[in-house]
Design an enzyme around this catalytic site. Structure first.
Site, PDB file in Angstrom:
ATOM      1  N   ALA A  87       0.845  -1.187   0.000  1.00 23.68           N
ATOM      2  CA  ALA A  87       0.000   0.000   0.000  1.00 23.68           C
ATOM      3  C   ALA A  87       0.891   1.251   0.000  1.00 23.68           C
ATOM      4  O   ALA A  87       1.906   1.282  -0.706  1.00 23.68           O
ATOM      5  CB  ALA A  87      -0.971  -0.039   1.177  1.00 23.68           C
ATOM      6  N   SER A  88       0.569   2.243   0.811  1.00 27.27           N
ATOM      7  CA  SER A  88       1.321   3.507   0.748  1.00 27.27           C
ATOM      8  C   SER A  88       2.704   3.455   1.364  1.00 27.27           C
ATOM      9  O   SER A  88       3.452   4.440   1.265  1.00 27.27           O
ATOM     10  CB  SER A  88       0.507   4.637   1.382  1.00 27.27           C
ATOM     11  OG  SER A  88      -0.552   5.004   0.538  1.00 27.27           O
TER      12      SER A  88
END
Length: 480
Positions: A87-88
């Site tokens: 993800a981020s």
């Protein structure tokens, strides 16, 4: 809580007492055993199918933990080789790639992106890579029109940038903090332009060589990749397929827990970018009005979130959340220590405090802890949860030298945690961090993560379960 759930918690407490007689206080667990106990208990409490964590210190991975299943259908377990969506957390690899290319003179951090990407053609004021990295460019994050963004494959970052190149900015560059993964899609395209190859290939070859970091492999059939899951009213469901080629740089990478922690260690050691470059990346960015860019108690530098831990030690980190993933990386640069925590479901959580507690058994004991014995005679607790008075059943035992407690949730806790989609009805577990059996400090494992529970001078125990909910407990001890 239903009658069935209440009975289940009571049976767990009774079984816990039955097992207490076989616990051996003379077993002194090491940091790895404590960290693994915390990780396993967290996964059992929140219902996430699979989780992994790792701690790097002084040049090597000193602990690498795995828990649960990477694939529920096959029953395949999470192992040290399991690849999770980052993800981020992908963003810290992106800013490392950009900073490394800047060191080589192939990207100018302070020149307009439009000048460095002649094909961009966007009708925006001048935006710099430095502004993109700090989320002060004015570019929007995902919007309702992007709801189907993971349904197709984009061959290049340039193709992906076309998705939003015609949109208006939310604010003039440099004037406001507004989190934007589209800004990192643009940074990824800059990496591809400067490096002459795809973003995932460049990261694998130049930013994280030799580490298990690559493009997300969740739906690729890779035997090591975890499946992606979510929750529907506490029930685990499989997440739909999703192609992250629209934002490799913003949230599209995958990796193992040890690879993520080792990358953090390499950043600390100056093996990815020069130490002076990392120094500059950790300088908080100021907006045009002089205020620091950031939110939720941290400021933002060149991509990294800058703050302190619960004891005031400098701590930089980044979290991630997407379909089938919740992730974090954290660094105590001054201590040469890094931690990662990855999971294969999206769940409501406090990731950086949880990762800090996973790493706690490997760090120095904080100064000023209040000595407290394990309250093995306690049968009930009382106290406050936020503004609510709480009370309930609790049991303690020594387990391989650790003070372990199980406390039933009070209705006020169940109401608060019950707003999340994951499992929230499990009893709270207290895992002491003292190998000698004391309870000066413990991990309070709850549906939202692991909170730092500490003994207080007045005999109570307190933990910030969330930013707005402090739990204060007192354990009754008959005969004292």
């Amino acid at each position: 809580m239903s009658r069935i759930s209440s009975i289940a918690v009571l049976l767990a407490i009774l079984a816990f007492d039955a097992d207490a007689a076989s616990a051996r206080a003379e077993d002194s667990p090491d940091g790895g055993r404590i960290a693994q106990r915390l990780l396993d208990t967290l996964r059992e409490t929140n219902g996430v199918p699979g989780m992994a964590a790792a701690v790097w210190r002084d040049g090597r991975i000193i602990w690498d933990g795995a828990s649960g299943q990477r694939d529920l259908a096959s029953g395949a377990p999470v192992t040290r080789d399991t690849l999770f969506r980052l993800a981020s957390v992908s963003k810290v690899f992106t800013v490392a790639a950009v900073a490394r290319l800047a060191e080589q003179g192939r990207i100018d951090l302070d020149a307009p992106v439009q000048r460095q990407l002649p094909w961009l053609g966007a009708n925006w004021p001048a935006i710099t890579p430095r502004q993109l990295a700090a989320h002060v460019s004015g570019l929007p994050h995902y919007q309702p029109v992007d709801a189907t963004r993971g349904s197709r494959r984009y061959a290049t970052g340039r193709d992906a940038v076309a998705i939003f190149a015609g949109r208006d900015l939310l604010s003039p560059p440099g004037t406001a903090y507004s989190y934007s993964s589209w800004g990192y899609t643009l940074l990824g395209a800059m990496v591809e332009q400067a490096a002459g190859r795809s973003f995932p290939d460049h990261v694998a070859a130049e930013v994280a060589p030799g580490l298990a970091i690559r493009a997300d492999a969740t739906d690729s059939g890779d035997a090591h990749a975890a499946r992606a899951y979510g929750f529907d009213q506490g029930r685990v469901i499989e997440a739909p397929r999703h192609d992250y080629s629209y934002t490799w740089g913003g949230g599209g990478l995958g990796g193992t827990a040890s690879a993520v922690a080792a990358f953090g260690g390499r950043m600390i050691d100056g093996r990815v970018v020069r130490p002076e470059s990392f120094d500059a990346m950790l300088v908080p960015v100021r907006l045009a009005d002089g205020n620091l860019a950031g939110e939720d108690g941290y400021s933002v530098g060149f991509g990294w979130r800058i703050g302190v831990d619960s004891d005031g030690a400098a701590f930089v980190h980044h979290n991630g959340v997407t379909l089938g993933a919740r992730s974090t990386i954290g660094l105590w640069r001054g201590e040469r220590t890094a931690v990662s925590l990855l999971s294969n479901a999206s769940w409501v959580s406090r990731m950086e405090p949880t990762a800090q507690m996973i790493a706690a058994p490997f760090r120095a004991v904080p100064a000023g802890l209040v000595s407290a014995p394990c309250p093995r005679g306690a049968r009930r607790y009382s106290g406050t949860f936020g503004d609510s008075a709480v009370a309930g059943v609790v049991r303690f035992r020594l387990e391989q030298g650790l003070c372990i407690g199980i406390a039933e949730q009070h209705p006020a806790m169940r109401a608060y945690f019950g707003t999340a989609p994951q499992r929230t009805d499990a009893a709270l577990t207290i895992v002491g961090l003292d190998a000698r059996g004391g309870l000066a400090r413990a991990g309070l494992v709850n549906p939202f993560g692991i909170a730092d529970l500490r003994a207080q001078a007045d005999g109570s125990f307190a933990a910030d379960v969330t930013a707005t909910r402090r739990l204060v407990l007192r354990f009754d001890q008959p005969g004292r």
